[in-house]
Scaffold this motif. Structure first.
Motif, PDB file in Angstrom:
ATOM      1  N   GLU A   1       0.804  -1.215   0.000  1.00  0.00           N
ATOM      2  CA  GLU A   1       0.000   0.000   0.000  1.00  0.00           C
ATOM      3  C   GLU A   1       0.840   1.270   0.000  1.00  0.00           C
ATOM      4  OE1 GLU A   1      -2.205  -0.639   3.562  1.00  0.00           O
ATOM      5  OE2 GLU A   1      -3.669  -1.975   2.602  1.00  0.00           O
ATOM      6  N   LYS A   2       2.145   1.125   0.293  1.00  0.00           N
ATOM      7  CA  LYS A   2       3.019   2.289   0.339  1.00  0.00           C
ATOM      8  C   LYS A   2       4.372   1.939  -0.272  1.00  0.00           C
ATOM      9  CE  LYS A   2       4.865   3.773   4.267  1.00  0.00           C
ATOM     10  NZ  LYS A   2       4.970   4.432   5.579  1.00  0.00           N
TER      11      LYS A   2
ATOM     12  N   THR B   1      -2.554   1.906  -8.336  1.00  0.00           N
ATOM     13  CA  THR B   1      -3.500   1.729  -7.237  1.00  0.00           C
ATOM     14  C   THR B   1      -3.145   0.455  -6.482  1.00  0.00           C
ATOM     15  OG1 THR B   1      -5.040   0.558  -8.694  1.00  0.00           O
ATOM     16  CG2 THR B   1      -5.370   2.938  -8.406  1.00  0.00           C
ATOM     17  N   THR B   2      -3.601   0.385  -5.249  1.00  0.00           N
ATOM     18  CA  THR B   2      -3.386  -0.800  -4.442  1.00  0.00           C
ATOM     19  C   THR B   2      -4.374  -1.889  -4.848  1.00  0.00           C
ATOM     20  OG1 THR B   2      -4.965  -0.171  -2.720  1.00  0.00           O
ATOM     21  CG2 THR B   2      -2.728   0.707  -2.526  1.00  0.00           C
TER      22      THR B   2
ATOM     23  N   SER C   1      -6.720  -2.963  -3.238  1.00  0.00           N
ATOM     24  CA  SER C   1      -8.073  -2.586  -2.815  1.00  0.00           C
ATOM     25  C   SER C   1      -8.618  -1.395  -3.589  1.00  0.00           C
ATOM     26  CB  SER C   1      -8.077  -2.264  -1.311  1.00  0.00           C
ATOM     27  OG  SER C   1      -7.216  -1.170  -1.041  1.00  0.00           O
TER      28      SER C   1
ATOM     29  N   LYS D   1      -7.243   1.718  -3.850  1.00  0.00           N
ATOM     30  CA  LYS D   1      -6.860   3.037  -3.349  1.00  0.00           C
ATOM     31  C   LYS D   1      -5.602   3.520  -4.068  1.00  0.00           C
ATOM     32  CE  LYS D   1      -6.344   1.719   0.864  1.00  0.00           C
ATOM     33  NZ  LYS D   1      -6.066   1.755   2.325  1.00  0.00           N
ATOM     34  N   PRO D   2      -5.370   4.828  -4.128  1.00  0.00           N
ATOM     35  CA  PRO D   2      -4.121   5.324  -4.702  1.00  0.00           C
ATOM     36  C   PRO D   2      -2.924   4.813  -3.906  1.00  0.00           C
ATOM     37  CG  PRO D   2      -5.718   7.106  -4.468  1.00  0.00           C
ATOM     38  CD  PRO D   2      -6.289   5.930  -3.734  1.00  0.00           C
TER      39      PRO D   2
ATOM     40  N   GLU E   1       0.364   5.045  -1.940  1.00  0.00           N
ATOM     41  CA  GLU E   1       1.027   6.115  -1.198  1.00  0.00           C
ATOM     42  C   GLU E   1       2.506   6.130  -1.565  1.00  0.00           C
ATOM     43  OE1 GLU E   1       2.034   7.497   3.391  1.00  0.00           O
ATOM     44  OE2 GLU E   1       0.545   5.914   3.025  1.00  0.00           O
TER      45      GLU E   1
END
Length: 361
Positions: free
Chosen positions: A82-83, A108-109, A111, A113-114, A116
Motif C-alpha cells: 500500500e506504500k 492503485t493498491t 483494494s 486506493k491510490p 502512497e
C-alpha cells in the motif's frame, strides 16, 4: 486452522491476494532503492575511509531502469503493498526521478486506493526539487538530519555543506505541501545526543514531526556498540525535561515509531526503539536494491535476484509469484535475536549486513 493462518495459506495460491510470511506478517510496504550513491559520508552509514573516491558503486548500466521499477511496483501492489518509499543512497541523485514518481503515482493498491508514495532524502537537493516532486505525485518526504548545530552536522555528515541548506530543503517541502513531513535523527551517545532538544525546539509548531532513532549496527557502523545507543526511553526523558508529551494512540500498527504529541498542541515527536524494543513482529517491509535484489530484512546478508523476472518476456504476474514465494518463506527477525552475523567487506572492514547505501533504510 485459525482464520489468519488460513488466509496466509490461501494467499499463496493467487496473485491478487495478500502475502503473509511464516510469522504471519503481511507484505504492506516496499522500500525501493533507486541509486546506491550518496553525496554525504555519514560516519555511521558511509564512512569516508571505506566509501572513498575509488569505491566501486554501481555503474548506471547495472541499476534497474524506471520501467523495471514500475513493473516491480505493479507486482508488489498485487501482493498487498500500500506504500512505496523511494530510497538510496541519496535518491535525488538519480536523474529524472520525477518521471519515475509520475508513473508510480498512477498505480492503485489491490483494494483500489491510490498508492502512497514517500521519499527519504538527506535534504541537500530538496529545495530545488520539492515542487517538481510534489507535482509529479509524491505524497510525503522524510529528511535525515542528525543535528541543527552546523559544526556537529558537518562532522557527522562529513561533507562541506552548511546545515542551512538542509533546513532550506525542509522549508521548501513544507511550503509545497509534501506532508506529513518528518525529520529523522540517528542519535549516537557522546556525538549528537546534545542535539535532541535543539531539534525539538526548532521544529515544534512547524508541522514537521521529529523522530529520534536508536543508533543501530547497520551499514558502516562496524564499531557499533550498545554503549553508544541512546535508547528511545532516554531520548524521550531528555525531551520531557523541557516539553511535556502525551502519547498518540492512533498510530499505524506496522509503523516503526512510537509517537507523542506536545501537551500544548505543538506537533509530534517520535521515538524509534529499534535496538531496545525491536518491532520485528509487526514488520511488513520488503526492500529492493538498486540492482534488483529483494531483501526481506534490513540486516540481511544476501538477497533474492529479481532480474530474471524483470525482462520483457516475464509478466507482472510471474514477478509477483516470485516475490510471493520468497515472502511466504520469510522468518527474519534479526533485531529480536541480535545474532549479528559477521563477514568481511572487500576493504577488510567487518560488516554485519548488506551495505546500507545499496538497499536503503
Amino acid at each position: 486452522m485459525a482464520a489468519d493462518t488460513e488466509l496466509r495459506h490461501r494467499g499463496a495460491l493467487g496473485e491478487n491476494t495478500p502475502a503473509f510470511d511464516k510469522l504471519n506478517r503481511p507484505l504492506r510496504d516496499l522500500r525501493l532503492s533507486v541509486i546506491d550513491q550518496c553525496n554525504f559520508r555519514c560516519t555511521y552509514c558511509m564512512p569516508r575511509d571505506v566509501f572513498g573516491a575509488d569505491y566501486p558503486f554501481l555503474p548506471s548500466a547495472q541499476r534497474l531502469s524506471f520501467e523495471q521499477m514500475v513493473k516491480l511496483a505493479k507486482a508488489f501492489a498485487l501482493l498487498g503493498v500500500e506504500k512505496i518509499r523511494i530510497t538510496g543512497g541519496e535518491p535525488l541523485l538519480r536523474r529524472g526521478l520525477e518521471s519515475l514518481i509520475e508513473q508510480l503515482a498512477k498505480l492503485t493498491t489491490a483494494s483500489g486506493k491510490p498508492m502512497e508514495l514517500a521519499l527519504t532524502t538527506n535534504g541537500s537537493l530538496l529545495a530545488a526539487k520539492a515542487r517538481s516532486l510534489r507535482d509529479a505525485g509524491l505524497n510525503r518526504v522524510t529528511v535525515s538530519l542528525d543535528a541543527v548545530d552546523d559544526a556537529v552536522f558537518r562532522r557527522m555528515s562529513d561533507v562541506d555543506m552548511p546545515v542551512s541548506r538542509i533546513l532550506d530543503g525542509i522549508e521548501a517541502a513544507r511550503a509545497v505541501g509534501l506532508a506529513p513531513l518528518k525529520v529523522n535523527a540517528v542519535i549516537e551517545r557522546g556525538v549528537n545526543d546534545h542535539q535532541i532538544l535543539p531539534l525539538v525546539r526548532l521544529f515544534k509548531g512547524s508541522g514537521v514531526a521529529v523522530r529520534f532513532i536508536e543508533y543501530m549496527d547497520v551499514g558502516g557502523a562496524d564499531d557499533w556498540s550498545k554503549t553508544k545507543v541512546v535508547t528511545a526511553r532516554e531520548a524521550r526523558g531528555i525531551v520531557e525535561t523541557e516539553f511535556p508529551l502525551t502519547p498518540v494512540l492512533d498510530g499505524e500498527p506496522t509503523g516503526t515509531a512510537v509517537n507523542y504529541r506536545h501537551a500544548d498542541g505543538g506537533g509530534e515527536v517520535g521515538f524509534i526503539a529499534s535496538v531496545s524494543q525491536p518491532f520485528c513482529g509487526s514488520c511488513s517491509r520488503a526492500r529492493v536494491s538498486a540492482d534488483g535484489q529483494l531483501y526481506t530484512c534490513l540486516f540481511a546478508t544476501h538477497g533474492t535476484d529479481l532480474r530474471p523476472w524483470l525482462t520483457q518476456s516475464a509478466s507482472v504476474e510471474q514477478l509477483a509469484s516470485a516475490v510471493r514465494g520468497r515472502w511466504i518463506d520469510r522468518d527474519d527477525r534479526y533485531s529480536e535475536l541480535r545474532a549479528t552475523p559477521r563477514r568481511l567487506s572487500a576493504s577488510g572492514k567487518v560488516y554485519p549486513m548488506v551495505r546500507m547505501s545499496l538497499v536503503g533504510g
